[in-house]
Design an enzyme around this catalytic site. Structure first.
Site, PDB file in Angstrom:
ATOM      1  N   GLN A  32      24.037  26.415  12.994  1.00 24.05           N
ATOM      2  CA  GLN A  32      24.455  25.116  12.443  1.00 24.05           C
ATOM      3  C   GLN A  32      24.223  25.007  10.943  1.00 24.05           C
ATOM      4  OE1 GLN A  32      26.181  22.754  13.772  1.00 24.05           O
ATOM      5  NE2 GLN A  32      26.198  23.581  15.843  1.00 24.05           N
ATOM      6  N   ASP A  85      17.763  30.677  14.071  1.00 20.67           N
ATOM      7  CA  ASP A  85      19.112  30.449  14.569  1.00 20.67           C
ATOM      8  C   ASP A  85      19.858  29.656  13.487  1.00 20.67           C
ATOM      9  OD1 ASP A  85      21.339  29.238  15.636  1.00 20.67           O
ATOM     10  OD2 ASP A  85      20.360  28.541  17.467  1.00 20.67           O
ATOM     11  N   HIS A  94      18.709  24.666  20.694  1.00 22.61           N
ATOM     12  CA  HIS A  94      19.885  24.813  21.556  1.00 22.61           C
ATOM     13  C   HIS A  94      19.453  25.692  22.742  1.00 22.61           C
ATOM     14  CE1 HIS A  94      23.852  26.514  22.643  1.00 22.61           C
ATOM     15  NE2 HIS A  94      24.392  25.494  21.998  1.00 22.61           N
ATOM     16  N   CYS A 120      23.895  20.915  24.724  1.00 24.70           N
ATOM     17  CA  CYS A 120      23.108  22.127  25.024  1.00 24.70           C
ATOM     18  C   CYS A 120      21.695  22.022  24.460  1.00 24.70           C
ATOM     19  CB  CYS A 120      23.788  23.388  24.497  1.00 24.70           C
ATOM     20  SG  CYS A 120      25.335  23.749  25.278  1.00 24.70           S
ATOM     21  N   LYS A 127      31.775  28.722  13.638  1.00 24.54           N
ATOM     22  CA  LYS A 127      31.274  27.458  13.081  1.00 24.54           C
ATOM     23  C   LYS A 127      31.534  27.405  11.580  1.00 24.54           C
ATOM     24  CE  LYS A 127      28.151  26.723  16.712  1.00 24.54           C
ATOM     25  NZ  LYS A 127      28.442  25.736  17.732  1.00 24.54           N
TER      26      LYS A 127
HETATM   27  N1  PMP Z   1      22.499  27.639  18.302  1.00 23.54           N
HETATM   28  C1  PMP Z   1      22.961  26.495  17.811  1.00 23.54           C
HETATM   29  C2  PMP Z   1      22.059  25.642  16.971  1.00 23.54           C
HETATM   30  C3  PMP Z   1      24.273  26.113  18.089  1.00 23.54           C
HETATM   31  O1  PMP Z   1      24.734  24.957  17.628  1.00 23.54           O
HETATM   32  C4  PMP Z   1      25.096  26.948  18.880  1.00 23.54           C
HETATM   33  C5  PMP Z   1      26.517  26.569  19.208  1.00 23.54           C
HETATM   34  N2  PMP Z   1      26.686  25.263  19.665  1.00 23.54           N
HETATM   35  C6  PMP Z   1      24.560  28.138  19.351  1.00 23.54           C
HETATM   36  C7  PMP Z   1      23.266  28.456  19.039  1.00 23.54           C
HETATM   37  C8  PMP Z   1      25.348  29.082  20.188  1.00 23.54           C
HETATM   38  O2  PMP Z   1      26.379  29.620  19.449  1.00 23.54           O
HETATM   39  P1  PMP Z   1      27.522  30.485  20.175  1.00 23.54           P
HETATM   40  O3  PMP Z   1      27.986  29.640  21.330  1.00 23.54           O
HETATM   41  O4  PMP Z   1      28.555  30.648  19.118  1.00 23.54           O
HETATM   42  O5  PMP Z   1      26.898  31.754  20.594  1.00 23.54           O
END
Ligand code: PMP
Length: 406
Positions: free
Chosen positions: A203, A200, A123, A364, A226
């Site tokens: 997910q 990270d 991401h 993203c 999430k």
């Molecule tokens: N990493 C991953 C794999 C994600 O899916 C997301 C959220 N789409 C994020 C980071 C960022 O998370 P946040 O917007 O809650 O900071």
């Protein structure tokens, strides 16, 4: 553990009763954010109704109550991820904040020519902070490549790893494709070279209960929103040893031991990384969300979601021109796809007219889209409160959209 009964579970989520564009909502954008059960909403209402106060500083009873609940939530989260110590859990505003905190801290550790490895499946929030860090320090960013199935190429990772590698960071589960990465293997190999690993877990956390001690991971970051919690809160798990090594991320109240104009000393963990008034209610509600999910049970959740995934995959594949991305056998309940000749945005817009929420675009994760040479995908991501009936409605809507667009 309560028995898994999706009809009972759905009663906990008021939003699932609403209509969108005249149809009952089918919410399949769970990878972007999950819905909130009333148990979590109750925790939020209870906080503002009964004990809203600033924490840590107050001697009065409300402040003490709020502090106890907030620190109680930290302990719940510690237990959930099996961290050895509660002060290894740092409250953040979410995954992005957690990653930036660590990346910023490594600016004082990395030197020119040091190498950091990132996976091709990340991401943007697990790419950009490290690029900024490289600009600041002169460290070099190298990318662990992926294959057509959307899996990391482990042998390529081994080849990239060297004595110069200081950090490896990747996601546990890819948000764009759902691939579950072999993080334990990667962590162990990276440690052989003395590199730190940040995972990270944004997910993974809604589907898999990670054990940070068993993984021996250095940093693990998640967002509450999430996993049935509110937005604007998350945690960074860090090994005590690492958190002590990193400098504070932000200066302010709460994070100090003593302040004078000559010299300021910093507070102990976790407060060193928690400057200012935190999202108190959010942290407490995150604790309630973890309780909620654990009462259902992560094994039951992932077993059920796998059924949904298999069913939806089978049905989608029957549609002519269907192309699925992320076909690893190791994946969570995420399906990314395109239909030949159609733009993902058009499909997403049309199925929304039929009450179905999916995500379209690059999610993203532009490098993944570049890899497949596509502008984006349609992504349907399932949660334990989705049903087979909803999947049938989704498939019908996709077929209808296809007919209208062809
Ligand atoms: N990493 C991953 C794999 C994600 O899916 C997301 C959220 N789409 C994020 C980071 C960022 O998370 P946040 O917007 O809650 O900071």
């Amino acid at each position: 553990n309560i028995a898994f009964n999706v009809d009972e579970i759905r009663k906990d989520f008021p939003i699932l009763n609403r209509e969108v564009n005249g149809y009952p909502l089918v919410y399949l954008d769970n990878a972007a954010t999950s819905q909130t059960p009333k148990q979590v909403m109750d925790a939020i209402v209870e906080y503002y109704s009964n004990y809203n106060a600033n924490i840590h500083r107050g001697v009065h009873s409300l402040s003490q109550e709020a502090t106890d609940k907030y620190e109680g939530a930290r302990k719940k989260i510690q237990q959930h991820f099996n961290a050895e110590k509660a002060h290894e859990i740092i409250f953040t505003s979410g995954t992005t904040h957690g990653i930036n905190l660590v990346a910023s801290g490594f600016a004082s550790i990395l030197k020119k020519g040091d190498e950091i490895l990132v996976s091709a499946l990340e991401h943007h929030s697990n790419i950009v902070p490290w690029q900024m860090l490289c600009e600041k320090t002169g460290a070099i960013l190298k990318v662990i490549p992926m294959n057509q199935e959307g899996e990391l190429i482990y042998e390529a990772f081994e080849d990239l790893l060297s004595e110069n590698t200081k950090m490896v960071f990747l996601n546990h589960v890819s948000n764009a494709l759902g691939t579950i990465n072999p993080i334990k293997k990667i962590i162990d190999k990276a440690h052989e070279k003395g590199a730190a690993v940040l995972i990270d877990g944004a997910q993974a956390a809604p589907h898999i209960k990670a054990d940070v001690q068993a993984l021996d991971v250095d940093f693990y970051v998640v967002s509450a929103h999430k996993m049935c919690g509110p937005t604007g809160v998350g945690v960074l798990y860090g090994k005590e040893e690492w958190l002590n090594k990193l400098p504070p991320y932000q200066g302010g109240g709460e994070m100090i031991a003593t302040v004078s104009f000559e010299k300021t000393t910093y507070a102990e963990l976790p407060h060193k990384f928690e400057a200012g008034t935190p999202n108190i209610c959010g942290g407490i509600a995150f604790g309630a969300a973890i309780d909620y999910m654990n009462a259902i049970g992560f094994e039951a959740i992932s077993r059920y979601e796998e059924e949904l995934l298999d069913y939806a995959t089978l049905k989608l594949q029957e549609i002519e021109g269907m192309k699925l991305y992320g076909t690893s056998r190791e994946k969570t309940a995420v399906i990314s796809f395109n239909i030949e000749g159609l733009h993902p945005y058009d499909i997403g817009t049309l199925v929304d007219k039929m009450g179905i929420a999916v995500r379209t675009g690059h999610h993203c994760a532009q490098p993944i889209m570049d890899f497949y040479k596509i502008p984006g995908t349609v992504r349907a991501s399932f949660s334990f409160y989705n049903t087979k009936d909803e999947i049938e409605r989704f498939i019908e809507a996709v077929k209808k959209a296809k007919m209208m667009l062809s």
